[in-house]
Motif scaffolding. Structure first.
Motif, PDB file in Angstrom:
ATOM      1  N   THR A   8      20.884   9.235  -5.582  1.00  0.00           N
ATOM      2  CA  THR A   8      19.595  10.104  -5.404  1.00  0.00           C
ATOM      3  C   THR A   8      19.588  10.797  -3.912  1.00  0.00           C
ATOM      4  N   CYS A   9      20.408  10.428  -2.902  1.00  0.00           N
ATOM      5  CA  CYS A   9      20.344  10.889  -1.493  1.00  0.00           C
ATOM      6  C   CYS A   9      20.268  12.259  -1.591  1.00  0.00           C
ATOM      7  N   CYS A  10      19.404  12.939  -0.790  1.00  0.00           N
ATOM      8  CA  CYS A  10      19.269  14.422  -0.720  1.00  0.00           C
ATOM      9  C   CYS A  10      19.330  15.038   0.682  1.00  0.00           C
ATOM     10  N   ASN A  11      19.883  14.167   1.363  1.00  0.00           N
ATOM     11  CA  ASN A  11      20.333  14.690   2.976  1.00  0.00           C
ATOM     12  C   ASN A  11      19.048  14.806   3.639  1.00  0.00           C
ATOM     13  N   ASP A  12      18.127  14.081   3.508  1.00  0.00           N
ATOM     14  CA  ASP A  12      16.825  14.926   4.400  1.00  0.00           C
ATOM     15  C   ASP A  12      16.902  14.145   5.565  1.00  0.00           C
ATOM     16  N   ALA A  13      17.608  12.966   5.834  1.00  0.00           N
ATOM     17  CA  ALA A  13      17.950  12.339   7.070  1.00  0.00           C
ATOM     18  C   ALA A  13      16.703  11.567   7.474  1.00  0.00           C
ATOM     19  N   SER A  14      15.628  11.219   6.671  1.00  0.00           N
ATOM     20  CA  SER A  14      14.489  10.603   6.994  1.00  0.00           C
ATOM     21  C   SER A  14      14.880   9.252   7.446  1.00  0.00           C
ATOM     22  N   CYS A  15      15.797   8.603   7.083  1.00  0.00           N
ATOM     23  CA  CYS A  15      16.357   7.325   7.097  1.00  0.00           C
ATOM     24  C   CYS A  15      17.147   7.153   8.394  1.00  0.00           C
ATOM     25  N   VAL A  16      17.590   8.280   9.160  1.00  0.00           N
ATOM     26  CA  VAL A  16      18.268   8.275  10.191  1.00  0.00           C
ATOM     27  C   VAL A  16      17.427   7.695  11.574  1.00  0.00           C
ATOM     28  N   ALA A  55      11.747   4.291   4.586  1.00  0.00           N
ATOM     29  CA  ALA A  55      11.521   5.632   4.916  1.00  0.00           C
ATOM     30  C   ALA A  55      12.022   6.768   3.869  1.00  0.00           C
ATOM     31  N   CYS A  56      13.013   6.343   3.062  1.00  0.00           N
ATOM     32  CA  CYS A  56      13.800   7.334   2.114  1.00  0.00           C
ATOM     33  C   CYS A  56      12.483   7.871   1.067  1.00  0.00           C
ATOM     34  N   PRO A  57      12.411   8.960   0.934  1.00  0.00           N
ATOM     35  CA  PRO A  57      11.407   9.624  -0.030  1.00  0.00           C
ATOM     36  C   PRO A  57      11.949   9.434  -1.590  1.00  0.00           C
TER      37      PRO A  57
END
Ligand code: SF4
Ligand code: SF4
Length: 386
Positions: A8-16, A55-57
């Motif tokens: 489901t990763c949507c590349n919003d980079a909140s985790c980085v 952090a992942c939405p």
């Protein structure tokens, strides 16, 4: 143990930004970020702190010992990325954008649209001081494509709306629904009250194929079908003839895969999602047994993302069919496979599907590569595709 990023990763980079050891890549400051299908965790560097999962939405990050069988492959996909892209040494914190000077007064911004792009824009603005945002949407509900575009069997992706709640609760934010720019308010009026207007309305029209028969009844744009099964008010009254046994989808991007799943999935499974009731009723009566996806290019260049292609293989009662003959690669594709791990995985997955048996009684999703339609056949409705 390490954590793993899944489908489901949507590349919003909140985790980085929250990873204390900089082991999630590509990050937004790396060139690969622009084309990455998902981000990846380096299992050799991850220290298991779990900060990224919090952090992942969209709940895409899990510890490797909590992966269910359909997610196991993602541990391999995460690790494989680092074979081509060694993790950089040490933690380089992202440099925050400087805050605008406070002595300029309040910046007032209007955002037209309330979909994810609009919500991310509002979030970025409201994280700065002295900014007020007013958001306008013509529909009576917010979140645009999260509601009307994300497939109903992907509830994890829809959970991204929870990350927008922070903006929606702020005093500096106002939301105006059922308010259409051009009908209820003009662009000039927006500019009278705001310093800037952001249009985040997306592209709602379809691209035409330009082939004969395209306008026959029975030929539909995916936009229309997707909006219909997601209950978009503008499309709720559409009807689709599902009485034939085979449907053809032109294109093989992730939306094509969504449509193929919805047409072949067990309807009782769909009933447990938030699919529109009218669509569920129609799909219960559907005769579709096979969905054929036509891709202009070969399996090395297919438009779908690997995570979505991989997940198709787990559908209950559905076989994914790939013809071995389509897997003979031309020299350019063969070189791409050697040079790029994602391309190599794309071809490997196609070849795994080619080796699977086609089981009697199962519905089928058939991938045809290097094939584009030249004409839709039929007199008063579509009867075939040449
Ligand atoms: S679990 Fe911690 S160390 Fe591992 S990727 Fe997530 S944030 Fe980084
Ligand atoms: S926070 Fe989740 S959705 Fe966003 S990039 Fe990381 S894994 Fe993907």
């Amino acid at each position: 143990m390490s954590y793993v990023i899944t489908q489901t990763c949507c590349n919003d980079a909140s985790c980085v930004a929250v990873c204390p050891v900089n082991c999630i890549h590509p990050s937004p400051d790396e060139p690969e970020f622009a084309t990455a299908e998902m981000l990846h965790i380096d299992p050799k560097t991850c220290i298991d702190c779990g900060a990224c999962a919090d952090a992942c939405p969209v709940e895409a990050i899990l510890p490797d010992d909590k992966l269910d069988p359909s997610q196991m492959r993602f541990a391999e996909i995460n690790a494989a990325w680092y074979e081509d892209h060694p993790a950089p040494e040490g933690w380089k914190p992202l440099v925050p954008t400087p805050a605008p000077p406070r002595d300029r007064g309040t910046l007032r911004v209007a955002i037209v649209g309330a979909g994810p792009a609009a919500c991310y824009a509002a979030q970025e603005l409201l994280e700065r001081s002295e900014v007020e945002v007013e958001m306008f949407d013509r529909l009576p509900t917010p979140f645009g494509l999260v509601r009307a575009g994300v497939a109903p069997d992907h509830p994890g992706t829809k959970a991204v709306t929870e990350s927008f709640e922070w903006s929606f609760r702020r005093e500096e934010f106002a939301l105006h629904l059922a308010t259409e720019v051009g009908r209820d308010i003009t662009h000039a009026e927006l500019l009278e009250h705001h310093h800037a207007v952001i249009y985040a309305t997306g592209a709602s029209s379809d691209r035409r194929l330009g082939v004969a028969g395209e306008d026959l009844p029975g030929s539909h744009a995916a936009t229309e079908f997707v909006a219909w099964y997601n209950g978009h008010p503008d499309y709720a009254d559409r009807t689709f003839d599902l009485s034939g046994e085979r449907a053809v989808i032109v294109g093989n991007g992730n939306v094509a895969l969504d449509v193929a799943r919805i047409l072949t999935m067990d309807v009782d499974e769909l009933a447990r999602t938030d699919i529109a009731d009218h669509a569920l009723t129609a799909l219960r009566k559907s005769n579709i047994r096979e969905v054929v996806l036509l891709g202009r290019r070969g399996p090395a260049q297919a438009a779908y993302s690997n995570p979505e292609f991989l997940a198709l293989g787990d559908l209950t009662g559905v076989d994914v069919v790939v013809d071995d003959a389509d897997l003979e690669l031309d020299p350019v594709s063969a070189r791409a496979v050697e040079e790029d791990a994602a391309t190599a995985l794309r071809v490997r997955l196609a070849s795994e599907y080619a080796g699977r048996p086609v089981r009697p009684g199962h519905r089928r999703i058939v991938f045809r590569y290097l094939a584009a339609p030249s004409e839709l056949l039929g007199d008063d409705h579509v009867t075939g595709v040449r």
